[in-house]
Each structure stands twice: as C-alpha cells, then as structure tokens.
Motif scaffolding. Structure first.
Motif, PDB file in Angstrom:
ATOM      1  N   LYS A  48      40.802  95.691   5.107  1.00 36.10           N
ATOM      2  CA  LYS A  48      39.389  95.895   5.402  1.00 36.10           C
ATOM      3  C   LYS A  48      39.216  97.020   6.417  1.00 36.10           C
ATOM      4  N   LYS A  49      37.968  97.457   6.588  1.00 36.17           N
ATOM      5  CA  LYS A  49      37.670  98.524   7.542  1.00 36.17           C
ATOM      6  C   LYS A  49      36.740  98.009   8.629  1.00 36.17           C
ATOM      7  N   ASP A  50      37.097  98.299   9.868  1.00 40.83           N
ATOM      8  CA  ASP A  50      36.254  97.963  11.004  1.00 40.83           C
ATOM      9  C   ASP A  50      36.048  99.224  11.835  1.00 40.83           C
ATOM     10  N   LYS A  51      35.035  99.191  12.703  1.00 39.81           N
ATOM     11  CA  LYS A  51      34.768 100.327  13.581  1.00 39.81           C
ATOM     12  C   LYS A  51      35.268 100.019  14.984  1.00 39.81           C
ATOM     13  N   TYR A  52      35.934 101.022  15.569  1.00 37.60           N
ATOM     14  CA  TYR A  52      36.497 100.887  16.901  1.00 37.60           C
ATOM     15  C   TYR A  52      36.097 102.106  17.733  1.00 37.60           C
TER      16      TYR A  52
ATOM     17  N   GLU B  31      28.113 102.560  25.340  1.00 44.69           N
ATOM     18  CA  GLU B  31      26.854 102.868  24.651  1.00 44.69           C
ATOM     19  C   GLU B  31      26.841 104.270  24.059  1.00 44.69           C
ATOM     20  N   THR B  32      27.652 105.162  24.592  1.00 44.05           N
ATOM     21  CA  THR B  32      27.620 106.553  24.128  1.00 44.05           C
ATOM     22  C   THR B  32      28.885 106.981  23.391  1.00 44.05           C
ATOM     23  N   ARG B  33      29.966 106.249  23.527  1.00 45.09           N
ATOM     24  CA  ARG B  33      31.225 106.684  22.910  1.00 45.09           C
ATOM     25  C   ARG B  33      31.172 106.503  21.396  1.00 45.09           C
ATOM     26  N   LYS B  34      31.667 107.487  20.698  1.00 43.69           N
ATOM     27  CA  LYS B  34      31.700 107.470  19.239  1.00 43.69           C
ATOM     28  C   LYS B  34      32.675 106.415  18.732  1.00 43.69           C
ATOM     29  N   LYS B  35      32.361 105.840  17.573  1.00 43.39           N
ATOM     30  CA  LYS B  35      33.252 104.886  16.916  1.00 43.39           C
ATOM     31  C   LYS B  35      33.794 105.488  15.625  1.00 43.39           C
ATOM     32  N   ALA B  36      34.962 105.017  15.224  1.00 39.66           N
ATOM     33  CA  ALA B  36      35.591 105.508  13.997  1.00 39.66           C
ATOM     34  C   ALA B  36      36.035 104.322  13.154  1.00 39.66           C
TER      35      ALA B  36
END
Length: 319
Positions: free
Chosen positions: A33-37, A20-25
């Motif tokens: 394509k681009k996804d967030k991880y 819930e708090t960790r940043k995604k990139a």
C-alpha cells in the motif's frame, strides 16, 4: 499507544516543528500500500516535540530516563532478527525520575546526514524514523514515527549515448540507439531502432524496463526482477532498412534512483543488455543540501530491449 503499569499509563506523541508546512511524499509500505510521510533531504535538521501524556493525572509515572532517537536502518526480510543501522543519533530528554503530570520535551537533530533514499522492496527495506522512549524497569513506553528521505543529484558530467545490437543469426539483425545513458526520473528516453537484416516475420516488439533488486552477499545473494514499464515499439512487419523512433516518458512510471551497494547490503538497478542510469532531479536548490549531491547521490541503471519477443517470432516462423 498506551501502556499500563501499576495503575498508571501514558501515551507518547512525536510532533515535528514544521509539520504544517513540510511537504509529504507517497511511499510504498511493506504490504504494497501507499502512505504519505513527511519528506526530508540529506543535511536537513529534524526538530520537534515529544508529548508524554499521563492517562491518570495525579498518579506518578516512574522512569529510568526519557530519550529520542533518529535512526536510519536496513532490514533484510530473510534476516528479520537483525537490523542494520547506518545512522543512529540519540538525544536525552530527561534524567531518571518520575512524572506527576503530562509533559512536553523539545528535541533537535541538526543537519542530519541521510545518505540513502528510503526504499521498500521485495526483499529489503530501508527506513528512517524517530523513536521516543520512556525507559522503565518492567516495560518501556515507546513511539516511532517514520519519515521519507529523497536523494537529489546534479546533471552528470559524462552522459554518453548507447548503441546495442540484438538479433538471431542469419535471420534478424536489429540495432538500438539511445541518446544518452543517464536520465532523471521525469526524463524522456529518445532513441531509434534500425532493422539491418529481416528474414523472418515479426508480429510484435516492445521495450521493457526491468528493475533488479539484489540483496545479501556471497552465497546468500538474492535477485528479484520486476518489470516496471512496457513500451510497444511496433505492431506489424518491418522491412530491411526501416527505422522506428522511440520516445519513452519516464514520468508515468514508478521509479526511484539507482542504489548501488547500499551499506554493503543491497543494490537496485535497471538493466537488460545495456544499462542506463536514473537520478532524481531537484526542483529547488536548498542551501542546506550543498553537499547532498556528493554524499547522497544514488543511481539507478536501466536498460531496455526484449529479445524474448524476437525469439518467439523466430520460432513461429520456423514452425
């Protein structure tokens, strides 16, 4: 992900403790394509839970053990059958036995070394992922979850300026000068172009930043060039003694740090005639990453200056 065997099926889910708090990139996938991880750095702990949910409560699920792995892996597209693992950690979650109801298993990989930056290129992919597996005699039940790793560096001790000359004999002599040779990914390339000899008409000039990806070794080496940025220097006819300033903002382009001879499998550089180095600047200093700058630093080199436009202008003039 569901698997059916002898009337029983199960789903596996991997959940991070700080999801819930960790940043995604954002990260480019193999199909462009681009996804967030979830974003991690070298030295950070990776912890969470593995949920094994039975689809048919009351029916047992026999297994040969339950485990979770943390894997850092390089895949060369021309050699897809072989995955080269540079990080491989395993935690056993349960001994061989049976499950009669849904269960949750905790895991923790402490201060994990993640030496290289995640990368998806034209011929190679470097990825980190968690893989949970319920081993069975007939068919395993497994689930993978990818994460993204960024490498951070400190300001380089040596950062010399660059001077470069291009031209056409007895027709054109141009000198490029850049303020330094190493830039972080949101830096600004500052320089100047001097026209020392101009005996032809120049209609157009631009600077290109070109990424070169090199994969393989020996006779099986593949090179792929990709133009990342184009910067128009001028649109008109300069005269001898004139100079033109350059200010190229890197933040507007999709670039990642230099990777040089990663696990002896591939390199990624930016260059033309003169190299520059690109590195990722950390916004926040993390205590758990005190060694990260040394262990995980990856550099990007690059350069600019396109001769093709000059040669084309010369041909037009001589024609």
């Amino acid at each position: 992900m569901s698997f059916f065997s002898f009337g029983q099926s199960a789903e596996i889910d991997v959940v991070l403790n700080d999801a819930e708090t960790r940043k995604k990139a954002e990260h480019k996938t193999e199909d462009g394509k681009k996804d967030k991880y979830f974003l991690f750095y070298d030295g950070e702990t990776v912890s969470g839970k593995v949920n094994v949910t039975l689809k048919n409560p009351g029916k047992r699920l026999e297994h040969q053990g339950i485990k979770i792995e943390f894997v850092g892996q390089i895949e060369l597209y021309y050699d897809r059958g072989n995955h080269h693992e540079f990080v491989s950690l395993v935690k056993d979650l349960a001994r061989p036995g049976e499950i009669t109801q849904s269960q949750t298993f905790d895991f923790e990989f402490t201060h994990v070394e993640k030496p290289y930056e995640s990368y998806t290129g034209q011929n190679v992919k470097l990825r980190y992922f968690l893989r949970a597996t319920v081993s069975r005699r007939m068919n395993d039940i497994s689930k993978e979850m990818d994460i993204v790793v960024h490498t951070l560096s400190t300001y380089p001790e040596l950062n010399s300026s660059i001077k470069m000359e291009v031209g056409i004999e007895d027709c054109l002599h141009i000198e490029f000068e850049y303020n330094k040779s190493k830039y972080h990914l949101k830096d600004v390339i500052v320089g100047k172009i001097y026209f020392l000899l101009v005996r032809i008409k120049i209609k157009h000039m631009e600077i290109d930043i070109i990424k070169r990806e090199t994969t393989g070794t020996g006779p099986s080496v593949y090179h792929e060039n990709d133009t990342i940025a184009k910067y128009e220097i001028m649109d008109g006819a300069p005269v001898r003694g004139e100079s033109i300033p350059i200010r190229l903002f890197l933040a507007g382009y999709e670039m990642t740090p230099t990777m040089r001879d990663i696990n002896k499998k591939f390199s990624r550089r930016y260059f033309k005639q003169q190299e520059i180095t690109l590195w990722r600047k950390g916004d926040v200093v993390r205590k758990s990453m005190s060694q990260q700058a040394v262990i995980g630093a990856q550099r990007f080199e690059g350069s600019a200056a396109s001769e093709s436009a000059l040669e084309q202008a010369a041909r037009e003039e001589s024609g």
